[in-house]
Write a protein that holds these residues in place. Structure first.
Motif, PDB file in Angstrom:
ATOM      1  N   THR A 102       0.805  -1.219   0.000  1.00  0.00           N
ATOM      2  CA  THR A 102       0.000   0.000   0.000  1.00  0.00           C
ATOM      3  C   THR A 102       0.838   1.270   0.000  1.00  0.00           C
ATOM      4  O   THR A 102       0.387   2.302  -0.484  1.00  0.00           O
ATOM      5  N   PHE A 103       2.056   1.204   0.552  1.00  0.00           N
ATOM      6  CA  PHE A 103       2.878   2.405   0.702  1.00  0.00           C
ATOM      7  C   PHE A 103       4.265   2.196   0.086  1.00  0.00           C
ATOM      8  O   PHE A 103       4.853   1.113   0.201  1.00  0.00           O
ATOM      9  N   VAL A 104       4.758   3.260  -0.538  1.00  0.00           N
ATOM     10  CA  VAL A 104       6.145   3.310  -1.008  1.00  0.00           C
ATOM     11  C   VAL A 104       6.776   4.535  -0.355  1.00  0.00           C
ATOM     12  O   VAL A 104       6.263   5.653  -0.487  1.00  0.00           O
ATOM     13  N   VAL A 105       7.884   4.337   0.355  1.00  0.00           N
ATOM     14  CA  VAL A 105       8.518   5.436   1.092  1.00  0.00           C
ATOM     15  C   VAL A 105       9.960   5.603   0.613  1.00  0.00           C
ATOM     16  O   VAL A 105      10.854   4.882   1.060  1.00  0.00           O
ATOM     17  N   PRO A 106      10.212   6.545  -0.303  1.00  0.00           N
ATOM     18  CA  PRO A 106      11.601   6.821  -0.677  1.00  0.00           C
ATOM     19  C   PRO A 106      12.315   7.531   0.460  1.00  0.00           C
ATOM     20  O   PRO A 106      11.698   8.287   1.220  1.00  0.00           O
ATOM     21  N   GLN A 107      13.600   7.303   0.570  1.00  0.00           N
ATOM     22  CA  GLN A 107      14.377   7.955   1.614  1.00  0.00           C
ATOM     23  C   GLN A 107      15.818   8.114   1.163  1.00  0.00           C
ATOM     24  O   GLN A 107      16.293   7.378   0.297  1.00  0.00           O
ATOM     25  N   VAL A 108      16.489   9.101   1.738  1.00  0.00           N
ATOM     26  CA  VAL A 108      17.901   9.328   1.455  1.00  0.00           C
ATOM     27  C   VAL A 108      18.653   9.144   2.761  1.00  0.00           C
ATOM     28  O   VAL A 108      18.422   9.879   3.740  1.00  0.00           O
ATOM     29  N   ASN A 109      19.546   8.148   2.779  1.00  0.00           N
ATOM     30  CA  ASN A 109      20.342   7.853   3.963  1.00  0.00           C
ATOM     31  C   ASN A 109      21.769   8.346   3.755  1.00  0.00           C
ATOM     32  O   ASN A 109      22.357   8.122   2.690  1.00  0.00           O
ATOM     33  N   ILE A 110      22.321   9.001   4.765  1.00  0.00           N
ATOM     34  CA  ILE A 110      23.730   9.387   4.706  1.00  0.00           C
ATOM     35  C   ILE A 110      24.551   8.234   5.268  1.00  0.00           C
ATOM     36  O   ILE A 110      24.506   7.950   6.470  1.00  0.00           O
ATOM     37  N   PHE A 111      25.280   7.549   4.385  1.00  0.00           N
ATOM     38  CA  PHE A 111      26.116   6.440   4.827  1.00  0.00           C
ATOM     39  C   PHE A 111      27.403   6.959   5.467  1.00  0.00           C
ATOM     40  O   PHE A 111      27.866   6.429   6.473  1.00  0.00           O
ATOM     41  N   LEU A 128      15.099  12.125  10.119  1.00  0.00           N
ATOM     42  CA  LEU A 128      15.392  11.304  11.285  1.00  0.00           C
ATOM     43  C   LEU A 128      16.826  11.565  11.728  1.00  0.00           C
ATOM     44  O   LEU A 128      17.706  11.819  10.903  1.00  0.00           O
ATOM     45  N   ARG A 129      17.047  11.457  13.021  1.00  0.00           N
ATOM     46  CA  ARG A 129      18.395  11.683  13.543  1.00  0.00           C
ATOM     47  C   ARG A 129      19.383  10.686  12.936  1.00  0.00           C
ATOM     48  O   ARG A 129      20.490  11.045  12.547  1.00  0.00           O
ATOM     49  N   GLY A 130      18.989   9.408  12.866  1.00  0.00           N
ATOM     50  CA  GLY A 130      19.873   8.392  12.329  1.00  0.00           C
ATOM     51  C   GLY A 130      21.101   8.198  13.199  1.00  0.00           C
ATOM     52  O   GLY A 130      21.130   8.549  14.380  1.00  0.00           O
ATOM     53  N   THR A 131      22.146   7.628  12.608  1.00  0.00           N
ATOM     54  CA  THR A 131      23.414   7.419  13.298  1.00  0.00           C
ATOM     55  C   THR A 131      24.493   8.216  12.572  1.00  0.00           C
ATOM     56  O   THR A 131      24.311   8.609  11.413  1.00  0.00           O
ATOM     57  N   PRO A 132      25.637   8.464  13.213  1.00  0.00           N
ATOM     58  CA  PRO A 132      26.679   9.256  12.545  1.00  0.00           C
ATOM     59  C   PRO A 132      27.144   8.680  11.218  1.00  0.00           C
ATOM     60  O   PRO A 132      27.576   9.425  10.338  1.00  0.00           O
ATOM     61  N   SER A 133      27.063   7.360  11.068  1.00  0.00           N
ATOM     62  CA  SER A 133      27.492   6.746   9.809  1.00  0.00           C
ATOM     63  C   SER A 133      26.733   5.451   9.587  1.00  0.00           C
ATOM     64  O   SER A 133      26.045   4.940  10.481  1.00  0.00           O
ATOM     65  N   SER A 134      26.833   4.943   8.364  1.00  0.00           N
ATOM     66  CA  SER A 134      26.281   3.625   7.986  1.00  0.00           C
ATOM     67  C   SER A 134      24.765   3.541   8.117  1.00  0.00           C
ATOM     68  O   SER A 134      24.214   2.481   8.445  1.00  0.00           O
ATOM     69  N   ASN A 135      24.051   4.639   7.865  1.00  0.00           N
ATOM     70  CA  ASN A 135      22.590   4.581   7.862  1.00  0.00           C
ATOM     71  C   ASN A 135      22.111   3.788   6.645  1.00  0.00           C
ATOM     72  O   ASN A 135      22.568   4.014   5.526  1.00  0.00           O
ATOM     73  N   ARG A 136      21.186   2.857   6.878  1.00  0.00           N
ATOM     74  CA  ARG A 136      20.641   2.033   5.799  1.00  0.00           C
ATOM     75  C   ARG A 136      19.142   1.862   6.003  1.00  0.00           C
ATOM     76  O   ARG A 136      18.640   1.957   7.120  1.00  0.00           O
ATOM     77  N   VAL A 137      18.448   1.587   4.924  1.00  0.00           N
ATOM     78  CA  VAL A 137      17.000   1.420   4.986  1.00  0.00           C
ATOM     79  C   VAL A 137      16.627   0.281   5.934  1.00  0.00           C
ATOM     80  O   VAL A 137      15.611   0.346   6.633  1.00  0.00           O
ATOM     81  N   GLU A 138      17.469  -0.764   5.995  1.00  0.00           N
ATOM     82  CA  GLU A 138      17.167  -1.901   6.864  1.00  0.00           C
ATOM     83  C   GLU A 138      17.147  -1.500   8.338  1.00  0.00           C
ATOM     84  O   GLU A 138      16.439  -2.096   9.153  1.00  0.00           O
ATOM     85  N   ASN A 148      16.212   1.456   9.728  1.00  0.00           N
ATOM     86  CA  ASN A 148      15.225   2.433  10.210  1.00  0.00           C
ATOM     87  C   ASN A 148      13.803   2.091   9.779  1.00  0.00           C
ATOM     88  O   ASN A 148      12.937   2.967   9.762  1.00  0.00           O
ATOM     89  N   ARG A 149      13.555   0.824   9.445  1.00  0.00           N
ATOM     90  CA  ARG A 149      12.222   0.442   8.954  1.00  0.00           C
ATOM     91  C   ARG A 149      11.132   0.702   9.981  1.00  0.00           C
ATOM     92  O   ARG A 149      10.050   1.191   9.652  1.00  0.00           O
ATOM     93  N   VAL A 150      11.402   0.399  11.258  1.00  0.00           N
ATOM     94  CA  VAL A 150      10.378   0.572  12.292  1.00  0.00           C
ATOM     95  C   VAL A 150      10.088   2.053  12.506  1.00  0.00           C
ATOM     96  O   VAL A 150       8.927   2.483  12.581  1.00  0.00           O
ATOM     97  N   SER A 151      11.147   2.862  12.583  1.00  0.00           N
ATOM     98  CA  SER A 151      10.961   4.307  12.788  1.00  0.00           C
ATOM     99  C   SER A 151      10.186   4.929  11.638  1.00  0.00           C
ATOM    100  O   SER A 151       9.283   5.748  11.847  1.00  0.00           O
ATOM    101  N   VAL A 152      10.529   4.542  10.416  1.00  0.00           N
ATOM    102  CA  VAL A 152       9.859   5.094   9.241  1.00  0.00           C
ATOM    103  C   VAL A 152       8.382   4.711   9.235  1.00  0.00           C
ATOM    104  O   VAL A 152       7.504   5.543   8.978  1.00  0.00           O
ATOM    105  N   ALA A 153       8.092   3.439   9.529  1.00  0.00           N
ATOM    106  CA  ALA A 153       6.695   2.986   9.526  1.00  0.00           C
ATOM    107  C   ALA A 153       5.877   3.715  10.589  1.00  0.00           C
ATOM    108  O   ALA A 153       4.723   4.104  10.348  1.00  0.00           O
ATOM    109  N   THR A 154       6.464   3.933  11.767  1.00  0.00           N
ATOM    110  CA  THR A 154       5.750   4.616  12.850  1.00  0.00           C
ATOM    111  C   THR A 154       5.455   6.066  12.487  1.00  0.00           C
ATOM    112  O   THR A 154       4.344   6.567  12.693  1.00  0.00           O
ATOM    113  N   LEU A 155       6.454   6.763  11.936  1.00  0.00           N
ATOM    114  CA  LEU A 155       6.248   8.148  11.528  1.00  0.00           C
ATOM    115  C   LEU A 155       5.238   8.246  10.398  1.00  0.00           C
ATOM    116  O   LEU A 155       4.378   9.131  10.382  1.00  0.00           O
TER     117      LEU A 155
END
Length: 724
Positions: free
Chosen positions: A561-570, A637-647, A649-656
């Motif tokens: 039902t939903f498609v959520v594009p996102q840009v992660n800073i690795f 999202l705050r994320g982490t200082p490095s190595s942010n990946r879609v895998e 933050n799935r829970v945070s994204v779905a909740t928001l």
């Protein structure tokens, strides 16, 4: 100055200031200009084409060159968009097969053979150490040669550029609109206002500048010109001092104040002195920004100006040497004594504060009598409250039904950073809630101007009202948070572009697919290059000259039902540190072919300039009939200082996403329903014909051929719809 201000008019108003120059036979060049605009999704209105055709060819060429540069940058076509996989979206390999190929190539390379072999012996290989991973393997020209030309389609975006007035008239109109806006501007809007204010300081001024941040920017220009400052609070002066140091005029982030010249110090101290002399109670405002006032005092040297004793009091309060009891402390004292009615009566002296406190006051009430006093106080001061606050409170109470177990609250600050928490508030009782909503509707209706014949584009009805522009990114096609807009096309293609300032920087474009319960179905990213739904263009891990990534989706094949594009800073620089970064999406039909990036298929492009390490610009929702709509998020999202990946933050994204999707935003439909009751006629626009008479048009794009006496509201000036 022409070249400097003309792009602002084009971006904000989609009007080209009336070109001037020697008369001539410019028709051929004007038509060539129009054809060039078509390639990037723009065209000249009939009136503008006629005006250009009567000018000399060289004049038209100069106008064309400037305008094309502006519109290309507007849609992201001013940079080269390469892809890792040259044939994208065709011939994108399986992720595991691709990684194995990179390892094989590294083993075949003498320079990397031993290092790769050593990693293999441990069972873990760092992809970033493989020579062929993360960097373009072909030139931009080679990528272009691998793709067919785009086949034009009826659904391609077409934005009309209209003929404007003289440059000076257009600039003045834009300045008055931005300076007098009833809602806060975003970062780009404030930057443009600063430029316009300097040019227009000696010209017409808005009757009022209700937004304090806008006032600070205007005061900066007035200070430079030696004009009187527009200040009536001590924080107005503090905001101006922040503007002088290129700091945050919203006062959200601390500003490092620069050394100020003696004339500037005198002007700021005189302004503070006058405010406090006229209204000593305003010293209480100092406590809210005590530390910033201390730092400012170190730069202003108030002890050197004994004739400004009231200004010295400001800094005495900041240092704690003088007491100034704040209005808020008096309210808190009454609430602490359980005197809700006393607090409500006191707050009538500050109507905006009363309205922002209504939910808390009603939750604190213990008797019906107390609730009646609170609601009556709100009804009495409603005419004194700004339209933006009225609408914000109306939206708030609309989303405050009876609380249910498990309810969550989504918080979004003015920078777009979001978080979620459990909703533990007691409910506001229905009678008071309904009474307040009725009062707010009546007051809003009273303030709306007579609209005459109302012509409405149906696609604009679900656009959220821009009650604040601070966390809304700048760019074409961008709508306020909570807006819904239709998505028509077989292929949906996301893109991100970034160019690092100095440090090696890796941005990763991903797309998360969720079902109707917000559970993950699959995703596309550099860790999953292909799926039933589409393809990823490949990972680029360094962008000294700029880099792009794409995701191609076949909407008919999307599961869920939903498609959520996102840009992660690795790794590397943040969104506010890179030289440039933007996100967008394109729509096209399957048979159109074309390059990975085609400007005339771009439906939206927004700057990425926010806090946090993960950007969520928008989401796409499938309706029950199978059609798709975009839901605008503008979240970070705050994320982490490095190595942010879609895998990760799935829970945070779905909740928001659930919080934004399930919130009922106040939209254009709400105001047009109120306006229709006072209109002489209301017509839903069919997308083709326009009336011969003047109308109030509200839509996503201004139609060509509207009567010149019409009032036009589009997303570019949607803030004008908010009553004062």
């Amino acid at each position: 100055m022409v070249h400097r201000l003309e792009p602002l008019v084009i971006r904000h108003a989609h009007r080209l200031p009336a070109p001037s120059g020697p008369a001539g036979q410019g028709g051929v060049v004007a038509r060539q200009f129009d054809a060039a605009l078509l390639s990037v999704g723009f065209k000249l209105s009939a009136g503008l084409l006629e005006r250009l055709s009567g000018l000399a060819e060289e004049t038209v060429r100069q106008v064309a060159a400037r305008t094309l540069d502006t519109v290309r940058e507007t849609v992201g076509d001013h940079v080269q968009h390469n892809v890792y996989f040259v044939g994208f979206p065709a011939n994108v390999p399986d992720t595991f097969d691709f990684w194995m190929r990179c390892i094989a190539e590294a083993l075949a390379d003498d320079a990397s053979h031993d290092r790769t072999l050593a990693q293999l012996s441990t069972g873990v290989v760092d992809l970033l150490t493989l020579p062929s991973y993360g960097t373009y393997q072909h030139a931009y020209a080679e990528m272009l040669a691998a793709h067919d030309e785009l086949i034009a389609a009826a659904g391609d975006r077409m934005t009309v550029l209209h003929l404007g007035g003289t440059l000076e008239d257009e600039v003045t109109t834009l300045y008055l609109a931005l300076a007098g806006s009833t809602t806060p501007l975003g970062e780009e809007g404030l930057r443009d206002l600063r430029l316009l204010a300097g040019h227009c300081v000696d010209g017409p001024q808005p009757e009022a500048i209700p937004v304090r941040e806008n006032r600070a920017v205007v005061n900066l220009a007035r200070l430079d010109a030696g004009a009187d400052l527009l200040v009536d609070t001590v924080t107005d002066v503090l905001r101006l001092a922040c503007a002088l140091s290129d700091g945050d005029v919203t006062l959200t982030e601390p500003t490092r104040f620069r050394s100020l010249s003696r004339p500037v110090r005198r002007a700021l101290l005189a302004a503070l002195d006058a405010v406090v002399e006229q209204a000593p109670a305003k010293l209480a405002d100092v406590t809210a920004h005590r530390e910033m006032f201390k730092r400012l005092g170190e730069r202003l040297h108030p002890h050197e100006y004994p004739r400004r004793p009231h200004a010295a009091d400001v800094f005495a309060v900041a240092r704690g040497e003088k007491q100034a009891r704040s209005f808020d402390s008096r309210v808190e004292e009454l609430l602490g004594a359980d005197d809700v009615t006393g607090a409500a009566r006191l707050l009538t002296a500050a109507p905006g504060k009363l309205f922002r406190s209504l939910d808390r006051l009603l939750r604190t009430c213990r008797t019906q009598e107390e609730r009646d006093v609170v609601v009556t106080a709100a009804e009495q001061v409603a005419p004194q409250v700004s339209g933006r606050v009225l609408l914000s409170v109306r939206e708030h109470f609309h989303n405050r039904p009876e609380r249910e177990a498990g309810d969550r609250r989504v918080f979004v600050n003015r920078l777009g950073r979001a978080w979620v928490t459990a909703d533990t508030r007691p409910s506001v009782l229905p009678p008071e809630r309904e009474r307040l909503i009725a009062a707010l509707d009546a007051e809003t209706r009273r303030r709306l101007p007579l609209s005459g014949h109302l012509l409405i584009d149906p696609d604009v009805l679900d656009v959220a009202l821009p009650l604040s522009g601070k966390a809304t990114a700048a760019g074409p096609g961008v709508l306020p948070r909570g807006s819904l807009s239709p998505v028509d096309g077989e292929l949906l293609r996301f893109f991100v572009y970034w160019k690092q300032t100095g440090q090696s920087t890796d941005y990763d474009l991903s797309a998360l697919m969720l079902d109707d319960s917000y559970a993950t179905i699959t995703w596309l990213s550099y860790t999953n290059l292909t799926a039933l739904e589409g393809e990823h263009s490949g990972d680029i891990t360094n962008a000294p000259d700029g880099a792009s990534e794409f995701i191609n989706l076949r909407l008919g094949a999307v599961r869920g039902t939903f498609v959520v594009p996102q840009v992660n800073i690795f790794s590397g620089e943040g969104f506010e540190e890179v030289e440039e970064s933007f996100f967008g999406f394109m729509l096209r039909e399957g048979e159109q072919q074309g390059r990975p990036f085609e400007a005339r298929t771009v439906r939206m492009k927004s700057e990425l300039r926010g806090p946090g390490r993960v950007a969520l610009p928008l989401a796409f929702l499938r309706d029950s009939d199978g059609s798709w709509r975009a839901k605008w998020l503008h979240l970070y999202l705050r994320g982490t200082p490095s190595s942010n990946r879609v895998e990760g933050n799935r829970v945070s994204v779905a909740t928001l996403l659930r919080g934004v999707v399930e919130r009922d935003y106040l939209t254009v439909r709400y105001l047009t329903d109120l306006m229709a009751g006072q209109a002489t006629a209301t017509t839903l626009w069919d997308g083709k014909t326009v009336p011969d008479e003047p109308v109030t048009y509200i839509g996503l794009e201004r139609p060509d051929g509207l009567h010149p006496g019409s009032r036009v509201i589009t997303p570019e000036n949607l803030r004008d719809l908010i009553p004062a």
